[in-house]
Every structure is written in C-alpha cells, then in structure tokens.
Design an enzyme around this catalytic site. Structure first.
Site: not given
Ligand code: TXE
Length: 505
Positions: A176, A179, A229-230, A233-234, A251, A285, A386
């Site tokens: 996934k 989006e 991701g963030g 969400t993590g 991560e 990141c 961040e």
């Molecule tokens: O990321 P999200 P967002 C950090 C960066 C950024 C913040 C938020 O600080 O400003 O995260 O970014 C999926 N269950 N990073 O909101 O929400 C989502 O659809 C399952 C750091 O864009 O973390 C996408 O595919 N999946 C980072 C993915 O999670 C879910 C890189 C990442 O989205 C979900 C990007 C759920 N409940 C942002 N909710 C890094 N570590 O490099 C969302 N997603």
C-alpha cells in the site's frame, strides 16, 4: 498513467469495488498526472484473502530459495530496463527532479540485488546439543502474509526495501503506497507479473490510510506490518497490530543532529550541511535538520549556510537549473507554515526563507523557501518536532559533552553526523550518540548492505543490511531424535503397556 483498474489482487488488475478513483496532481503546478483506483475496505480485505490463500497454498514458498533469489535478480534487471519510465512516473507524482528520480531507480535495483545475494547465503544451522542421537537444526521460514505500507518521499525506494526481502523470504504481501504517490508501485506490480510471480503473492492496494491501509493492520490473517511514515501513524499501527500480536517493523523519521566542531574541515562541513538540510526540500527522514555548531565558529558557519540557502534554485522536474523541488502537497505546505509560526513564537530567529516561494512560475506549486532559524534550543518545538520541510535550526555548544547531550535530547534516534579532524573525538561522539546511523565527516550516504533504522521513537527493527531480511523470516528449531525412546519422566502405572522390561528409569 491513468487507469480505473489499478488495484492488483490475486493476479488480476481490478477497479475499486465501488468504482472510486483518485486524481494525482503534480506538486509542481497542480496539473493532473494520473487517475487511479481508490480502494475500499472490501478491496483491502480481498487483497488480504488473496495473499493468505497464495501463502497457505505454498505456491511460492515451495520455490527453492535459489530460484526466489534469481527471481529477485530478474526484478533488478527489469528495473534497470524500465528505469527511465519509472523515474518519469516517480517524478510525475512527487515533482522531484529527474536526476534524483534516476538515482532512486539505481538504488532500487541495487536493493533487489543486495537481497538476492544475501538470500543465497542464508543457511540452516546445526546446534550441538551434546547428544549424538539428536539432530538439532535451526531453519528460516517466511513470516507469512505481510502488509507493506509506504510513504510519499521516496515512494518506490521505500517499498523496495520491503518487497525485495519479502520475495527472497517467500512471503506473500499487500503493498500500500502513499495515496499521493501510487504510480511506481503500479509499475512494479507489472514487472513482478511479467517476471512470473505466481498470482496472489504480490497484491496492490491504493488509497487512503484510514480506509485502505487500516484493514491491513487489523486483520488477523496478516502476520507482519512493515511501515514507513510518520510517528503518529506509526504509533497507531503498532497499537492496532498489538490486538492480533502481529510483528511490526517501523521507520518513523528523525530529528537528526549535524554536529560541527571548530576543528572540522569547515568548507566540507558547510557544504554538506546545506545538502543535509535542503536536499529534496527536507522531505528526507535522515535530513540534517538540527545544526549543532561549536560556539567559536558559529558566525562563520551560519553566515555561509544562510548565503547558500538563499541562493538555492527551486523548480519543477523540467527546470534544468532546479536544485530542489516543491513540498508534496498543499496540506504539507500548510503544516510547514504553522511549524514556522510556532518557531518564531517560541523565540527562534529567522535568518533566511520562512515563507512560500514568491516566484511567479512557482505560484501553482507547493514551494517553500530554504529556511534557517538561529538561536534555537531543545525547549522549542522546531527543535523537537520533525518538520519534513526545508527548515534548518541552529543550536550552539562549547564542549564535546554538551554536543552529545544536545544531540541526544530528542525522542527520535534515526541518524546524525559529527565533523572534526580529531578522529578520537569524532569516534567518541559517534559512539555516544543514540541514533541508528552516524556519519563521521560526511552526511547522508547509505548502502543496501548496511542496516538502516532508528533508536527510540524513530522506529522498531531495521531495514536493509542482513537484519532487513531477518524481519521477514521466522526462525524454527527442529529437534530430531534419531533413536526414539521413552521419556520415563512419569511412572507408567499401566500394566498393559508394560513390555516386561520394567521402567525406563
Ligand atoms: O504520513 P503517514 P503523512 C513524517 C513527516 C510527515 C508526517 C506525516 O514528518 O510530515 O510523517 O506524513 C498510510 N493504517 N513522514 O501524514 O500518515 C498512508 O496512507 C495504515 C516520515 O503523509 O505516516 C501512507 O501510505 N496505514 C516518513 C503511509 O501510511 C496508514 C515519510 C504514510 O502516511 C494509516 C513520510 C493507518 N491508520 C512522512 N494512516 C519517513 N519515515 O521517512 C496512514 N497510513
């Protein structure tokens, strides 16, 4: 790339169950670049069912390990073949420059090759249990069905760090991507199918996190969630995964200190500090967003970084002079603007940037000027949170101990750097920093052969290296008694089973 049938489930390209689609717009000028299916929860459940059925059938786990490694090498070759197409798709979704997208594709092919070569070295282990009639063997097996959830900053690269080891291990999976950046993941599925992956092993779900992503983290048929991701969400994913005791690999970004001592090669340190903070507009990141500079060289270093930041040429994928591009979305730009307001309210001093780009040719995109904030402290949200944007905060220190304490004063622990000509001092500081990667007199390089991941809130587990394969493997111990005998632990009171030879004790 536009298709109303862009979900890949059980080896078929299908539309969303409710016919829903999402438009992807370029962050550079908001132009439409793709229209793709937007999965419903039902679609995600169907993808899980397909992955589960393929895994349980043994259609892929039954391939010899060597065959799976050769398959992964073939994918690397196909990525090389289609590198220009893939780079174009990635650049379309993210508006990153083609040159950066091409680097990403080369890294992706290298990632597949690394895991293929690592897989070939995977071997069972025999344990000497001190009894010649016992064979004790440690074997590795696929962890099962994996949900591979990716971000938008390095869309295909981050997905590849998960897909390649999942394939070597023999897992079935659901990808996934974010989006916002689905296009390269769609093409990767085409390559997997072209190379002959059995139906159902690789599945693709596109759509929002809450609708399409969350079911992957809730469903008991999924064994592992690997997420980049963030932090917010993590945490949610980890809590959800706990309900069914899934394995998780996370991560979650960083707040990475870049420490410059007065005895450093200042010219190299400054140049790398500019790259560390502003590459890909800080949407990295491991971006070096916290500059920790020894007090005695503060003015020299900061004045030069400010001059360089002010000269960075922003532009879209087709701008030959562009050095970096836009932020990913309007929502992200607004978040950065709010972050800036908080920084100023907290007392940070704006030296350059701090606002949306004003050039007329950038007005339809999500451009933010490279920004330097001085006079920062670890009490400020701009030092702790961040931004994921082109914002560099400056703090000063006067001793080695203070540099270490500041560098560790963050909930994150992904990466950091130390600049000094004193090798002993640099290595001591590197050893004391609680971050997953430390660069000494350098910033940013990584290799697929070396582990990547974070201490503390930067995540759980590691990607790449050897550990990045282990995440996708279960370890099983097989104990074989070659001369079976009664255990004799309990007294056998049954005369009928008495063979006349009495107790085994
Ligand atoms: O990321 P999200 P967002 C950090 C960066 C950024 C913040 C938020 O600080 O400003 O995260 O970014 C999926 N269950 N990073 O909101 O929400 C989502 O659809 C399952 C750091 O864009 O973390 C996408 O595919 N999946 C980072 C993915 O999670 C879910 C890189 C990442 O989205 C979900 C990007 C759920 N409940 C942002 N909710 C890094 N570590 O490099 C969302 N997603």
């Amino acid at each position: 790339m536009s298709s109303s049938k862009s979900l890949f489930i059980g080896g078929e390209w299908v539309a969303a169950s409710d016919g829903g689609v999402r438009e992807i717009h370029s962050p550079h000028d908001n132009a439409l670049v793709a229209t793709v299916s937007e999965a419903t929860k039902e679609d995600s459940l169907r993808a899980i069912a397909a992955a589960r059925a393929s895994f349980d059938s043994g259609v892929f786990t039954s391939w010899p390990l060597l065959a799976r490694c050769e398959f992964v090498e073939k994918i690397a070759d196909l990525i090389d073949r289609d590198a220009e197409i893939l780079a174009g798709l990635e650049s379309g979704d993210t508006a990153k420059r083609m040159i950066e997208a091409r680097y990403d594709m080369a890294d992706i092919a290298a990632t597949f090759r690394h895991f293929a070569s690592l897989g070939k070295k995977l071997h069972d282990r025999t344990v000497d249990v001190g009894d010649p009639k016992i064979t004790s063997k440690i074997v590795h097996e696929a962890v099962g069905v994996c949900a591979l959830i990716g971000p938008w900053n390095y869309p295909l690269l981050q997905i590849s760090w998960k897909v390649a080891p999942a394939l070597v291990s023999g897992c079935s999976f659901i990808v996934k991507p974010s989006e916002l950046t689905p296009s390269t993941a769609i093409h990767l599925m085409k390559l997997l199918a072209e190379a002959g992956l059995p139906a159902g092993v690789a599945n693709l779900i596109l759509g929002g996190g809450a609708t399409a992503g969350a079911p992957l983290t809730e469903d008991p048929r999924v064994d592992l969630v690997s997420f980049t991701g963030g932090l917010v969400t993590g945490k949610r994913i980890m809590a959800t995964a706990a309900q069914t005791v899934k394995k998780v690999a996370l991560e979650l970004g960083g707040k990475n200190p870049n420490i410059i001592f007065a005895d450093a090669d200042i010219d190299a340190a400054i140049d790398n500090a500019v790259t560390a903070a502003f590459l890909h507009s800080g949407q990295v990141c491991s971006a070096g967003t916290r500059l920790l500079v020894e007090e005695s060289i503060h003015d020299r270093v900061v004045n030069e970084i400010v001059r360089r930041a002010g000269e960075i040429h922003l532009g879209g994928p087709r701008d030959e002079q562009a050095e970096t591009g836009p932020l990913i979305s309007e929502g992200h730009l607004k978040k950065i603007e709010e972050y800036m307001q908080n920084a100023i309210a907290d007392g940070a001093r704006l030296l350059v940037g701090g606002k949306r780009a004003t050039r007329s040719d950038l007005k339809n995109g999500w451009y933010f000027e490279p920004t330097v904030l001085d006079g920062c402290t670890t009490k400020m949200s701009c030092v702790q949170d961040e931004s994921f944007g082109p914002i560099l905060t400056v703090e000063t220190f006067s001793t080695k101990e203070e540099a270490v304490a500041l560098g560790n004063d963050t909930i994150y622990g992904l990466s950091g750097a130390v600049w000094s000509r004193d090798e002993g001092k640099a290595q001591e500081v590197a050893a004391k920093l609680r971050h997953g990667t430390i660069w000494v007199n350098d910033y940013g390089p990584y290799r697929p052969q070396a582990e990547w991941g974070g201490f503390k809130a930067s995540g759980v587990g590691r990607e790449l290296g050897e550990h990045g394969l282990s995440e996708y493997l279960e370890t099983k111990h097989i104990w074989t008694n070659n001369k079976p005998a009664r255990s004799g632990w309990f007294l056998d009171r049954s005369e009928s089973t008495d063979d006349g030879k009495g107790s085994t004790q």
